[in-house]
Write a protein that holds these residues in place. Structure first.
Motif, mmCIF file in Angstrom:
data_model
loop_
_atom_site.group_PDB
_atom_site.id
_atom_site.type_symbol
_atom_site.label_atom_id
_atom_site.label_comp_id
_atom_site.label_asym_id
_atom_site.label_seq_id
_atom_site.Cartn_x
_atom_site.Cartn_y
_atom_site.Cartn_z
ATOM 1 N N ASP A 38 -55.317 34.462 108.760
ATOM 2 C CA ASP A 38 -53.955 34.179 109.206
ATOM 3 C C ASP A 38 -53.203 35.461 109.538
ATOM 4 O O ASP A 38 -52.332 35.458 110.418
ATOM 5 N N ARG A 39 -53.539 36.544 108.843
ATOM 6 C CA ARG A 39 -52.868 37.821 109.127
ATOM 7 C C ARG A 39 -53.276 38.340 110.503
ATOM 8 O O ARG A 39 -52.443 38.884 111.254
ATOM 9 N N ILE A 40 -54.563 38.188 110.861
ATOM 10 C CA ILE A 40 -55.033 38.602 112.181
ATOM 11 C C ILE A 40 -54.416 37.724 113.254
ATOM 12 O O ILE A 40 -53.968 38.209 114.304
ATOM 13 N N ILE A 41 -54.363 36.425 112.998
ATOM 14 C CA ILE A 41 -53.801 35.486 113.969
ATOM 15 C C ILE A 41 -52.343 35.811 114.250
ATOM 16 O O ILE A 41 -51.891 35.779 115.406
ATOM 17 N N ARG A 42 -51.588 36.158 113.225
ATOM 18 C CA ARG A 42 -50.171 36.480 113.408
ATOM 19 C C ARG A 42 -49.999 37.652 114.362
ATOM 20 O O ARG A 42 -49.110 37.676 115.206
ATOM 21 N N GLY A 43 -50.883 38.645 114.249
ATOM 22 C CA GLY A 43 -50.821 39.768 115.168
ATOM 23 C C GLY A 43 -51.202 39.374 116.583
ATOM 24 O O GLY A 43 -50.603 39.852 117.560
ATOM 25 N N MET A 44 -52.185 38.475 116.735
ATOM 26 C CA MET A 44 -52.676 38.076 118.054
ATOM 27 C C MET A 44 -51.645 37.269 118.832
ATOM 28 O O MET A 44 -51.430 37.503 120.030
ATOM 29 N N VAL A 45 -51.022 36.299 118.170
ATOM 30 C CA VAL A 45 -50.136 35.370 118.889
ATOM 31 C C VAL A 45 -48.667 35.680 118.688
ATOM 32 O O VAL A 45 -47.806 35.060 119.316
ATOM 33 N N GLY A 46 -48.354 36.636 117.792
ATOM 34 C CA GLY A 46 -46.968 37.023 117.591
ATOM 35 C C GLY A 46 -46.184 36.074 116.721
ATOM 36 O O GLY A 46 -44.955 36.131 116.662
ATOM 37 N N ARG A 47 -46.906 35.182 116.030
ATOM 38 C CA ARG A 47 -46.229 34.227 115.155
ATOM 39 C C ARG A 47 -47.251 33.667 114.184
ATOM 40 O O ARG A 47 -48.455 33.795 114.394
#
Length: 521
Positions: free
Chosen positions: A239-248
């Protein structure tokens, strides 16, 4: 030396699009450095700059390799420095042997004559190094995709690679081959070879990478250690990587289902009965063996299976008998037996098929977005046999907006779009045919989590309108998150049918690994 590679303030512009804007990337010796981001974030463009595909002078910024400034004019220049890229589409010649492919363009020769015995001997040594147990003189066409990846890595080692770039290396591999490849990447790291790994599979990044750099909209968002320290037991959360990828934060990986409530809800839209298909070359072999299944209106039904189970063969043979030799069985659409013997006939009866290989079978990469959207429904856009280009562009603009296809114009060449946006173009094409049944074969392969969610939303919207959706996927979480029911296949036969509430990865895997002799229950 603190770093083997430094890319500083890399900026790359194409006509009308800034693909990279001041990107920084630093890779340490013997490190596996993952680069991730949504489709269109700039990952592949950055690697093409590094490897010389985009030559020095076509971009701004600076590249330092092993402390020295580099100005690569082409791929061969970067390879001479020990930088080798393995693209997602493998650069092998199927009709040549493994040994010939390993030294292709780097032949062992004396006075212009290839030294075949030396080629085979050195190829065998490189093959042992990557764990490939084949005869070096075996044709590449006669080995699987997983082994072909190993040939590519042996080919890189033959060039004395110091920095290996792997672009979606496991996209076409099954779980077993993927695990072997990741183990090999770890082994290369122990030999001091640095690797850049581009992958949408966050589990792979967490398993093998030391560091991850996240790109978004052509910019470097952040660089994070996958493990805070060598002894840290927990890897960086997905989830931490995803937050960086999609900005949310992406709290839900799948959209909440909207149920179809029409008067015909639950009625069969697609019925396949006793469908049997033989291999196009080896006619003794049944690749689809007596398959029967039903998809109802407003329903999303999945098909799970390991590679070779017959899922794609089933889909292609139903859609215009595009694969194999039909050996029996019927198709009913909307309760009536349907003629699907040709692709035009299948389309006319309300079938649509989104292929798993969008670049080979799904798109004309050198044509425009507009033309690719219209290809399956040209009669709708033609007057007296001539396509109305204004109507064609209006339709493409509609799908560009409704599917959020990121392109500066519908006249853009579709080959220049990211994988996720290419997949949306394919979806738009088939949605425009207004099908009753939509078959999706690996609809999110090679697509990032943000684009996946957008495609899931489109699929859910189609089901909510009463369309019947048959989804083939190798990602079990995808099937579990999207489908109302899931069929399993093995050895060309159905081995199980599981309702959403009863399904789990363990249950599906148990059915997927059966021999297929007992059929669905």
């Amino acid at each position: 030396m603190s770093s083997v590679l430094e890319m500083r303030s890399i900026t790359k512009t194409f006509p009308g699009v800034r693909a990279l804007s001041g990107v920084d990337l630093t890779v340490r010796p013997g490190e596996v450095h993952a680069v991730c981001g949504e489709n269109g974030a700039g990952k592949s463009t950055l690697m093409k700059v590094l490897s010389g595909v985009h030559p020095h002078g076509s971009y701004e910024g600076e590249i330092l390799f092993e402390g020295e400034p580099c100005a690569f004019r082409d791929v061969r220049a970067s390879e001479r420095r020990g930088i080798v890229i393995i693209h997602q589409e493998l650069a092998l010649v199927p009709q040549l042997s493994i040994a010939e492919n390993i030294f292709l363009g780097n032949e062992i020769a004396s006075r212009g004559i290839v030294r075949r015995n030396e080629t085979v001997r050195r190829a065998a040594a490189l093959m042992r190094q990557v764990g490939l147990r084949e005869n070096p003189q075996t044709r590449v066409a006669d080995i699987g995709v997983g082994k072909q990846q190993l040939v590519e890595i042996a080919k890189a080692l033959a060039k004395k690679v110091r920095l290996l770039i792997l672009d979606e290396p496991t996209a076409a591999l099954n779980d077993e081959d993927s695990a072997k490849l990741l183990d090999l990447i770890s082994e290369l790291r122990s030999q001091g070879i640095a690797c850049i790994l581009i992958s949408h599979k966050l589990g792979e990044i967490r398993r093998v990478a030391d560091t991850v750099t996240v790109l978004r909209d052509g910019r470097t968002v952040e660089t994070l250690p996958v493990r805070p320290s060598p002894k840290a037991p927990a890897a960086l959360p997905e989830d931490r990587i995803i937050r960086g990828m999609v900005g949310r934060d992406l709290d839900h990986r799948f959209p909440e289902r909207t149920r179809y409530t029409g008067a015909d809800a639950g009625r069969p839209a697609l019925e396949i009965r006793d469908w049997t298909v033989r291999h196009p070359v080896d006619r003794r072999r049944k690749v689809v063996d007596g398959v029967s299944l039903t998809v109802r209106r407003g329903e999303i039904v999945g098909i799970a299976g390991l590679m070779g189970a017959g899922r794609t063969e089933l889909a292609m043979s139903v859609f215009g008998r595009s694969y194999g030799i039909h050996d029996g069985g019927t198709v009913r659409i909307g309760g009536e037996e349907a003629d699907t013997r040709t692709v035009p006939a299948a389309i006319a009866r309300g079938l649509a098929y989104v292929t798993e290989d969008r670049k080979t079978y799904g798109l004309n990469l050198i044509d425009t977005v507009s033309r690719n959207v219209s290809l399956a429904s040209l009669p709708k856009l033609a007057r007296a046999g001539v396509v109305d280009e204004h109507r064609e562009r209006r339709v493409a603009e509609h799908f560009r907006t409704s599917l959020r296809i990121r392109t500066p114009t519908v006249l853009e060449q579709v080959g220049r779009l990211s994988g996720g946006n290419q997949q949306k173009v394919v979806l738009g094409r088939w949605i425009h045919t207004d099908p009753e049944v939509l078959i999706l074969d690996e609809p999110t392969r090679g697509i990032d989590v943000g684009a996946k969610y957008e495609i899931y939303t489109v699929v859910d919207r189609l089901a909510a309108q009463g369309k019947a959706v048959l989804m083939i996927s190798s990602e079990l979480p995808e099937l579990l998150g999207m489908c109302d029911r899931i069929y399993t296949m093995a050895a060309g036969r159905l081995t199980g049918e599981v309702a959403r509430e009863d399904a789990s990865q363990e249950v599906l895997m148990r059915y997927m690994t059966e021999d297929g002799s007992r059929g669905a229950r």
